[in-house]
Design a protein around this motif. Structure first.
Motif, PDB file in Angstrom:
ATOM      1  N   SER A 149     -15.890 -15.455  30.763  1.00  0.00           N
ATOM      2  CA  SER A 149     -17.219 -15.879  30.322  1.00  0.00           C
ATOM      3  C   SER A 149     -17.664 -14.981  29.180  1.00  0.00           C
ATOM      4  CB  SER A 149     -18.218 -15.775  31.476  1.00  0.00           C
ATOM      5  OG  SER A 149     -17.876 -16.659  32.520  1.00  0.00           O
ATOM      6  N   ALA A 150     -18.384 -15.559  28.229  1.00  0.00           N
ATOM      7  CA  ALA A 150     -18.867 -14.783  27.093  1.00  0.00           C
ATOM      8  C   ALA A 150     -20.191 -15.353  26.604  1.00  0.00           C
ATOM      9  CB  ALA A 150     -17.844 -14.787  25.965  1.00  0.00           C
ATOM     10  N   PHE A 151     -21.027 -14.492  26.098  1.00  0.00           N
ATOM     11  CA  PHE A 151     -22.310 -14.906  25.534  1.00  0.00           C
ATOM     12  C   PHE A 151     -22.214 -14.911  24.012  1.00  0.00           C
ATOM     13  CE2 PHE A 151     -23.437 -13.365  29.738  1.00  0.00           C
ATOM     14  CZ  PHE A 151     -24.310 -14.358  30.168  1.00  0.00           C
ATOM     15  N   VAL A 152     -22.786 -15.951  23.413  1.00  0.00           N
ATOM     16  CA  VAL A 152     -22.806 -16.072  21.958  1.00  0.00           C
ATOM     17  C   VAL A 152     -24.263 -15.978  21.522  1.00  0.00           C
ATOM     18  CG1 VAL A 152     -22.037 -17.394  19.964  1.00  0.00           C
ATOM     19  CG2 VAL A 152     -20.828 -17.628  22.151  1.00  0.00           C
ATOM     20  N   THR A 153     -24.671 -14.810  21.110  1.00  0.00           N
ATOM     21  CA  THR A 153     -26.061 -14.564  20.744  1.00  0.00           C
ATOM     22  C   THR A 153     -26.421 -15.289  19.444  1.00  0.00           C
ATOM     23  OG1 THR A 153     -25.955 -12.375  21.779  1.00  0.00           O
ATOM     24  CG2 THR A 153     -27.778 -12.782  20.251  1.00  0.00           C
ATOM     25  N   GLY A 154     -27.502 -16.055  19.501  1.00  0.00           N
ATOM     26  CA  GLY A 154     -27.972 -16.776  18.324  1.00  0.00           C
ATOM     27  C   GLY A 154     -27.212 -18.039  18.007  1.00  0.00           C
ATOM     28  N   ALA A 155     -26.389 -18.519  18.933  1.00  0.00           N
ATOM     29  CA  ALA A 155     -25.566 -19.699  18.662  1.00  0.00           C
ATOM     30  C   ALA A 155     -26.390 -20.963  18.433  1.00  0.00           C
ATOM     31  CB  ALA A 155     -24.589 -19.923  19.815  1.00  0.00           C
ATOM     32  N   ARG A 156     -27.615 -20.989  18.949  1.00  0.00           N
ATOM     33  CA  ARG A 156     -28.445 -22.193  18.834  1.00  0.00           C
ATOM     34  C   ARG A 156     -29.434 -22.117  17.670  1.00  0.00           C
ATOM     35  NH1 ARG A 156     -31.131 -22.517  24.457  1.00  0.00           N
ATOM     36  NH2 ARG A 156     -31.756 -24.605  23.786  1.00  0.00           N
ATOM     37  N   LYS A 157     -29.376 -21.056  16.915  1.00  0.00           N
ATOM     38  CA  LYS A 157     -30.241 -20.941  15.753  1.00  0.00           C
ATOM     39  C   LYS A 157     -29.711 -21.797  14.607  1.00  0.00           C
ATOM     40  CE  LYS A 157     -32.025 -16.240  16.519  1.00  0.00           C
ATOM     41  NZ  LYS A 157     -32.115 -14.865  15.963  1.00  0.00           N
ATOM     42  N   ILE A 158     -30.618 -22.317  13.792  1.00  0.00           N
ATOM     43  CA  ILE A 158     -30.225 -23.099  12.626  1.00  0.00           C
ATOM     44  C   ILE A 158     -29.466 -22.200  11.656  1.00  0.00           C
ATOM     45  CG2 ILE A 158     -31.066 -24.449  10.671  1.00  0.00           C
ATOM     46  CD1 ILE A 158     -33.473 -25.220  12.368  1.00  0.00           C
ATOM     47  N   ASN A 159     -28.338 -22.717  11.155  1.00  0.00           N
ATOM     48  CA  ASN A 159     -27.497 -21.995  10.193  1.00  0.00           C
ATOM     49  C   ASN A 159     -26.883 -20.714  10.777  1.00  0.00           C
ATOM     50  OD1 ASN A 159     -28.082 -23.897   8.161  1.00  0.00           O
ATOM     51  ND2 ASN A 159     -29.962 -22.803   7.620  1.00  0.00           N
ATOM     52  N   SER A 160     -26.743 -20.678  12.098  1.00  0.00           N
ATOM     53  CA  SER A 160     -26.124 -19.519  12.728  1.00  0.00           C
ATOM     54  C   SER A 160     -24.655 -19.411  12.319  1.00  0.00           C
ATOM     55  CB  SER A 160     -26.225 -19.631  14.256  1.00  0.00           C
ATOM     56  OG  SER A 160     -25.422 -18.662  14.885  1.00  0.00           O
ATOM     57  N   LYS A 161     -24.222 -18.202  12.048  1.00  0.00           N
ATOM     58  CA  LYS A 161     -22.831 -17.975  11.662  1.00  0.00           C
ATOM     59  C   LYS A 161     -21.875 -18.049  12.846  1.00  0.00           C
ATOM     60  CE  LYS A 161     -23.928 -15.034   7.685  1.00  0.00           C
ATOM     61  NZ  LYS A 161     -23.736 -13.700   7.054  1.00  0.00           N
ATOM     62  N   VAL A 162     -22.432 -18.012  14.056  1.00  0.00           N
ATOM     63  CA  VAL A 162     -21.567 -18.028  15.243  1.00  0.00           C
ATOM     64  C   VAL A 162     -21.699 -19.324  16.051  1.00  0.00           C
ATOM     65  CG1 VAL A 162     -21.464 -15.529  15.493  1.00  0.00           C
ATOM     66  CG2 VAL A 162     -23.348 -16.795  16.553  1.00  0.00           C
ATOM     67  N   SER A 163     -22.419 -20.305  15.537  1.00  0.00           N
ATOM     68  CA  SER A 163     -22.622 -21.537  16.301  1.00  0.00           C
ATOM     69  C   SER A 163     -21.308 -22.255  16.591  1.00  0.00           C
ATOM     70  CB  SER A 163     -23.570 -22.478  15.545  1.00  0.00           C
ATOM     71  OG  SER A 163     -23.035 -22.811  14.266  1.00  0.00           O
ATOM     72  N   ALA A 164     -20.370 -22.207  15.641  1.00  0.00           N
ATOM     73  CA  ALA A 164     -19.079 -22.881  15.835  1.00  0.00           C
ATOM     74  C   ALA A 164     -18.274 -22.251  16.953  1.00  0.00           C
ATOM     75  CB  ALA A 164     -18.284 -22.865  14.538  1.00  0.00           C
ATOM     76  N   CYS A 165     -18.559 -20.984  17.261  1.00  0.00           N
ATOM     77  CA  CYS A 165     -17.821 -20.280  18.323  1.00  0.00           C
ATOM     78  C   CYS A 165     -18.094 -20.866  19.697  1.00  0.00           C
ATOM     79  CB  CYS A 165     -18.201 -18.805  18.349  1.00  0.00           C
ATOM     80  SG  CYS A 165     -17.895 -17.914  16.810  1.00  0.00           S
ATOM     81  N   ALA A 166     -19.199 -21.618  19.824  1.00  0.00           N
ATOM     82  CA  ALA A 166     -19.640 -22.084  21.141  1.00  0.00           C
ATOM     83  C   ALA A 166     -19.496 -23.588  21.325  1.00  0.00           C
ATOM     84  CB  ALA A 166     -21.091 -21.675  21.366  1.00  0.00           C
ATOM     85  N   ILE A 167     -18.730 -24.230  20.473  1.00  0.00           N
ATOM     86  CA  ILE A 167     -18.520 -25.679  20.589  1.00  0.00           C
ATOM     87  C   ILE A 167     -17.322 -25.941  21.506  1.00  0.00           C
ATOM     88  CG2 ILE A 167     -17.976 -27.803  19.351  1.00  0.00           C
ATOM     89  CD1 ILE A 167     -19.245 -26.555  16.880  1.00  0.00           C
ATOM     90  N   PRO A 168     -17.497 -26.751  22.566  1.00  0.00           N
ATOM     91  CA  PRO A 168     -16.365 -27.033  23.463  1.00  0.00           C
ATOM     92  C   PRO A 168     -15.145 -27.554  22.715  1.00  0.00           C
ATOM     93  CG  PRO A 168     -18.407 -27.769  24.450  1.00  0.00           C
ATOM     94  CD  PRO A 168     -18.755 -27.365  23.040  1.00  0.00           C
ATOM     95  N   PHE A 169     -13.983 -27.111  23.150  1.00  0.00           N
ATOM     96  CA  PHE A 169     -12.672 -27.474  22.625  1.00  0.00           C
ATOM     97  C   PHE A 169     -12.397 -26.870  21.244  1.00  0.00           C
ATOM     98  CE2 PHE A 169     -14.198 -30.964  25.354  1.00  0.00           C
ATOM     99  CZ  PHE A 169     -13.369 -30.733  26.430  1.00  0.00           C
TER     100      PHE A 169
END
Length: 248
Positions: free
Chosen positions: A36-56
């Protein structure tokens, strides 16, 4: 003192929202199994880490290790599998594959084969060259082999004969026609008969390399025969209800 980054190769099995802007993901990794891992700020607009939290999503993840979970620092994404989210049927199958991988893997136990199998199965789903039910059968059978539950498909369990293998028994493989008839007549087991084409397909699934695993097709009749057999086989070995099967 700055915490040391942990580098893992993995695929996101599932993601869920946490707090206002974060996400929690389940990551199947080659080096550390399911974590398990937490992705801080993944739901923010234009987040640089949002792609890290997309299933598959598949790639190399750089993590900070905490007491009970990890925190994602960054990732080098190699494959998005965006096509999975575009089709309901494909998404349902992929979700089941992820749930099966989640069931069999453990934290801090390496899972290189499970990860690679999930990757090639997702690739097969998106390419559309093999029917979805056949992709499922192949994935289930190969996953069971990885878990040490492979069947004896190349010789009779009793006499060692290597031809005329058509009847499966729950003790782990096939019998030739004569040994099967003897066991059935004793009333100890009923057996499960498969056609020669179905047995050959199962042999191919268990012996071919992962790169060629989803490269064959069968007739509709054999496809159904394999699907029915896998249902029977899994019910015998796995006593668990997979929620994603409701949609298949």
């Amino acid at each position: 003192m700055t915490a040391e980054l942990v580098e893992v190769t993995g695929m996101v099995l599932a993601a869920s929202p946490v707090k206002e802007y974060d996400k929690r993901i389940e990551l199947l990794t080659r080096e550390r199994g399911r974590i398990s891992a937490f992705v801080t700020g993944a739901r923010k607009i234009n987040s640089k880490v949002s792609a890290c939290a997309i299933p598959f999503t598949f790639g190399t993840y750089y993590l900070y290790e905490g007491r009970s979970s990890y925190n994602v620092h960054s990732a080098h994404i190699q494959k998005f599998f965006s096509e999975i989210a575009d089709g309901f049927d494909i998404l349902c199958y992929a979700s089941y594959f992820a749930e099966l991988a989640r069931y069999f893997t453990r934290e801090n136990v390496e899972a290189p084969q499970e990860l690679l199998l999930l990757y090639v199965a997702c690739s097969a789903l998106t390419k559309g060259q093999v029917s979805l039910p056949l992709v499922r059968t192949i994935y289930e059978m190969r996953m069971m082999q990885i878990q040490g539950e492979a069947l004896e498909l190349f010789q009779c369990l009793d006499c060692g004969k290597k031809d005329d293998l058509k009847v499966y028994f729950s003790r782990g493989g096939f019998l030739c026609r004569e040994c099967a008839a003897r066991l059935i007549s004793s009333g100890r087991e009923k057996g499960y008969t498969l056609s020669g084409d179905a047995v050959y397909a199962l042999q191919f699934i268990l012996t071919t390399s992962l790169s060629k695993l989803f490269s064959f097709r069968v007739s509709d009749a054999v496809e159904k025969e394999l699907a029915d057999f896998m249902k029977h086989y899994l019910e015998h070995y796995i006593h668990h209800t997979f929620q994603s099967l409701v949609f298949l």
